[in-house]
Design a protein around this motif. Structure first.
Motif, PDB file in Angstrom:
ATOM      1  N   LYS A 176       0.942  -1.154   0.097  1.00 54.72           N
ATOM      2  CA  LYS A 176      -0.120  -0.028  -0.188  1.00 54.72           C
ATOM      3  C   LYS A 176       0.683   1.246  -0.059  1.00 54.72           C
ATOM      4  O   LYS A 176       1.060   1.886   0.908  1.00 54.72           O
ATOM      5  CB  LYS A 176      -0.839   0.023   1.064  1.00 54.72           C
ATOM      6  N   ASN A 177       1.388   1.602  -1.023  1.00 48.56           N
ATOM      7  CA  ASN A 177       2.434   2.370  -1.231  1.00 48.56           C
ATOM      8  C   ASN A 177       2.071   3.858  -0.910  1.00 48.56           C
ATOM      9  O   ASN A 177       2.625   4.812  -0.452  1.00 48.56           O
ATOM     10  CB  ASN A 177       3.208   2.620  -2.693  1.00 48.56           C
ATOM     11  N   LYS A 178       0.760   4.263  -1.434  1.00 48.18           N
ATOM     12  CA  LYS A 178       0.103   5.498  -1.128  1.00 48.18           C
ATOM     13  C   LYS A 178      -0.065   5.891   0.098  1.00 48.18           C
ATOM     14  O   LYS A 178       0.241   6.746   0.538  1.00 48.18           O
ATOM     15  CB  LYS A 178      -1.397   5.481  -2.184  1.00 48.18           C
ATOM     16  N   GLU A 179      -0.765   4.798   1.049  1.00 43.65           N
ATOM     17  CA  GLU A 179      -0.922   5.076   2.353  1.00 43.65           C
ATOM     18  C   GLU A 179       0.398   5.024   3.102  1.00 43.65           C
ATOM     19  O   GLU A 179       0.386   5.832   3.992  1.00 43.65           O
ATOM     20  CB  GLU A 179      -1.728   3.764   2.920  1.00 43.65           C
ATOM     21  N   ALA A 180       1.481   4.340   2.489  1.00 42.73           N
ATOM     22  CA  ALA A 180       2.779   4.417   3.547  1.00 42.73           C
ATOM     23  C   ALA A 180       3.343   5.870   3.232  1.00 42.73           C
ATOM     24  O   ALA A 180       3.920   6.492   4.084  1.00 42.73           O
ATOM     25  CB  ALA A 180       3.773   3.460   2.763  1.00 42.73           C
ATOM     26  N   LEU A 181       3.435   6.360   1.984  1.00 48.34           N
ATOM     27  CA  LEU A 181       3.768   7.559   1.847  1.00 48.34           C
ATOM     28  C   LEU A 181       3.108   8.815   2.652  1.00 48.34           C
ATOM     29  O   LEU A 181       3.706   9.494   3.084  1.00 48.34           O
ATOM     30  CB  LEU A 181       3.432   8.122   0.106  1.00 48.34           C
ATOM     31  N   GLN A 182       1.694   8.701   2.498  1.00 47.64           N
ATOM     32  CA  GLN A 182       1.189   9.571   3.400  1.00 47.64           C
ATOM     33  C   GLN A 182       1.409   9.517   4.870  1.00 47.64           C
ATOM     34  O   GLN A 182       1.596  10.546   5.721  1.00 47.64           O
ATOM     35  CB  GLN A 182      -0.613   9.128   3.368  1.00 47.64           C
ATOM     36  N   VAL A 183       1.796   8.323   5.363  1.00 48.96           N
ATOM     37  CA  VAL A 183       2.190   8.138   6.767  1.00 48.96           C
ATOM     38  C   VAL A 183       3.540   8.630   6.873  1.00 48.96           C
ATOM     39  O   VAL A 183       3.850   9.426   7.940  1.00 48.96           O
ATOM     40  CB  VAL A 183       2.040   6.925   7.342  1.00 48.96           C
ATOM     41  N   TYR A 184       4.473   8.681   6.167  1.00 49.99           N
ATOM     42  CA  TYR A 184       5.863   8.898   6.103  1.00 49.99           C
ATOM     43  C   TYR A 184       5.691  10.502   6.204  1.00 49.99           C
ATOM     44  O   TYR A 184       6.782  11.078   6.927  1.00 49.99           O
ATOM     45  CB  TYR A 184       6.731   8.428   5.073  1.00 49.99           C
ATOM     46  N   GLN A 202      12.828  10.295   5.272  1.00 48.84           N
ATOM     47  CA  GLN A 202      12.718  11.203   4.199  1.00 48.84           C
ATOM     48  C   GLN A 202      13.161  10.037   2.708  1.00 48.84           C
ATOM     49  O   GLN A 202      12.648  10.340   1.959  1.00 48.84           O
ATOM     50  CB  GLN A 202      13.626  12.233   4.078  1.00 48.84           C
ATOM     51  N   PHE A 203      13.976   9.369   3.174  1.00 48.69           N
ATOM     52  CA  PHE A 203      14.525   8.531   2.029  1.00 48.69           C
ATOM     53  C   PHE A 203      13.501   7.493   1.723  1.00 48.69           C
ATOM     54  O   PHE A 203      13.041   7.179   0.698  1.00 48.69           O
ATOM     55  CB  PHE A 203      15.709   7.486   2.714  1.00 48.69           C
ATOM     56  N   LYS A 204      12.710   6.929   2.631  1.00 48.62           N
ATOM     57  CA  LYS A 204      11.659   6.166   2.523  1.00 48.62           C
ATOM     58  C   LYS A 204      10.555   6.861   1.706  1.00 48.62           C
ATOM     59  O   LYS A 204      10.107   6.339   0.845  1.00 48.62           O
ATOM     60  CB  LYS A 204      11.035   5.453   3.915  1.00 48.62           C
ATOM     61  N   ALA A 205      10.197   8.003   2.030  1.00 48.87           N
ATOM     62  CA  ALA A 205       9.208   8.873   1.318  1.00 48.87           C
ATOM     63  C   ALA A 205       9.501   9.047  -0.151  1.00 48.87           C
ATOM     64  O   ALA A 205       8.679   8.823  -1.091  1.00 48.87           O
ATOM     65  CB  ALA A 205       8.916  10.125   2.118  1.00 48.87           C
ATOM     66  N   ASP A 206      10.792   9.476  -0.227  1.00 47.98           N
ATOM     67  CA  ASP A 206      11.211   9.816  -1.393  1.00 47.98           C
ATOM     68  C   ASP A 206      11.123   8.600  -2.587  1.00 47.98           C
ATOM     69  O   ASP A 206      11.008   8.646  -3.827  1.00 47.98           O
ATOM     70  CB  ASP A 206      12.601  10.338  -1.477  1.00 47.98           C
ATOM     71  N   GLN A 207      11.421   7.410  -2.070  1.00 44.72           N
ATOM     72  CA  GLN A 207      11.439   6.218  -2.800  1.00 44.72           C
ATOM     73  C   GLN A 207      10.021   5.938  -3.194  1.00 44.72           C
ATOM     74  O   GLN A 207       9.745   5.223  -4.177  1.00 44.72           O
ATOM     75  CB  GLN A 207      11.993   4.784  -2.074  1.00 44.72           C
ATOM     76  N   LEU A 208       8.880   6.432  -2.777  1.00 41.50           N
ATOM     77  CA  LEU A 208       7.672   6.158  -3.033  1.00 41.50           C
ATOM     78  C   LEU A 208       6.860   7.424  -3.918  1.00 41.50           C
ATOM     79  O   LEU A 208       5.769   7.193  -4.405  1.00 41.50           O
ATOM     80  CB  LEU A 208       6.775   6.129  -1.761  1.00 41.50           C
TER      81      LEU A 208
END
Length: 209
Positions: A176-184, A202-208
C-alpha cells in the motif's frame, strides 16, 4: 482588669470551640498525619521494591551474558513480573527476553512478553516502545492487521512519530504505497528538524514518489 476579662473571654471561647469542634479538628489532624505517614511509608516501600527488582534484574543479565540455562533466566523474569510488576526493572527484563526470543525466531513468545509490558507498565515511554516492538514482531510474521492494531496504542504526542513510521513500514510491506507515503509525510511533519531518524524517513518517502 480589662486585659484579664479579655483573657477569660478568649479562654471560654476556646473551650466552647474545642467542645464543639475540637474532636473533629483533632480527628482531621490525625487523619492528615496518618495520610502523610502512609505516603512516606509507601515511598520508602517503593524505593525498597525498586532496589530489590534492580538486584533481580542484575542477576538475570549476568545469567543471560554467561549463557546460563534459559530456565534460570525465565525464573528471574517470572520473579520480576509477579513480584515487581510495576518497576522499570521488570519492563527492562521483559524487553530483553523478548528481544532474545525475537532473535531466535520465537515470535509468539516475544509478542506475549511485549503484551505483558503493555498491560502492566503505564509509563508512556515504555508503552510506546512496547507497542512499536510488538508491531515489528507481527510485521516479521506478516500479521499486518495485528501489527496495525498494536500501533493504535494511545501514546503521548512526543512518541507518535515512532509508531507512525512503523505504521508506514507495515503499509509498505502490504504494497500500500500511497498509504505508506502519506504516513511517512505525517512523520516528517511531526519530527524535529534535527531528529536522528529524519533522514531515513525522508529516504523512504522519496522512494515512493
Amino acid at each position: 482588669m480589662a486585659a484579664h476579662i479579655q483573657e477569660q473571654e478568649e479562654l471560654e471561647n476556646f473551650k466552647y470551640f474545642w467542645k464543639s469542634w475540637g474532636r473533629w479538628l483533632f480527628a482531621a489532624l490525625v487523619a492528615a498525619a496518618i495520610g502523610y505517614l502512609g505516603y512516606v511509608l509507601y515511598q520508602s516501600h517503593q524505593v525498597k521494591k525498586d532496589q530489590e527488582a534492580a538486584g533481580v534484574l542484575t542477576q538475570l543479565v549476568e545469567k543471560a551474558q554467561s549463557n546460563a540455562d534459559a530456565k534460570a533466566v525465565n525464573a528471574d523474569l517470572q520473579n520480576l513480573q509477579q513480584n515487581y510488576s510495576g518497576t522499570i526493572a521488570a519492563a527492562q527484563a521483559t524487553f530483553m527476553v523478548a528481544g532474545t526470543e525475537f532473535d531466535k525466531g520465537s515470535y509468539d513468545t516475544a509478542a506475549n512478553h511485549l503484551n505483558w509490558v503493555l498491560k502492566n507498565q503505564p509509563d508512556p515511554v515504555v508503552q510506546a516502545m512496547a507497542a512499536q516492538r510488538l508491531a515489528v514482531v507481527r510485521l516479521q510474521q506478516n500479521k499486518y492487521e495485528e501489527a496495525l492494531a498494536a500501533l493504535n496504542t494511545k501514546v503521548a504526542p512526543a512518541f507518535e512519530p515512532l509508531l507512525l513510521e512503523t505504521k508506514g513500514d507495515v503499509y509498505l510491506a502490504q504494497g500500500k504505497n500511497k498509504e505508506a507515503l502519506q504516513v511517512y509525510e505525517q512523520v516528517l511533519a511531526q519530527l524535529p528538524k534535527d531528529a536522528a531518524n529524519r533522514e531515513s524517513v525522508q529516504f523512504k518517502a522519496d522512494q515512493l514518489k
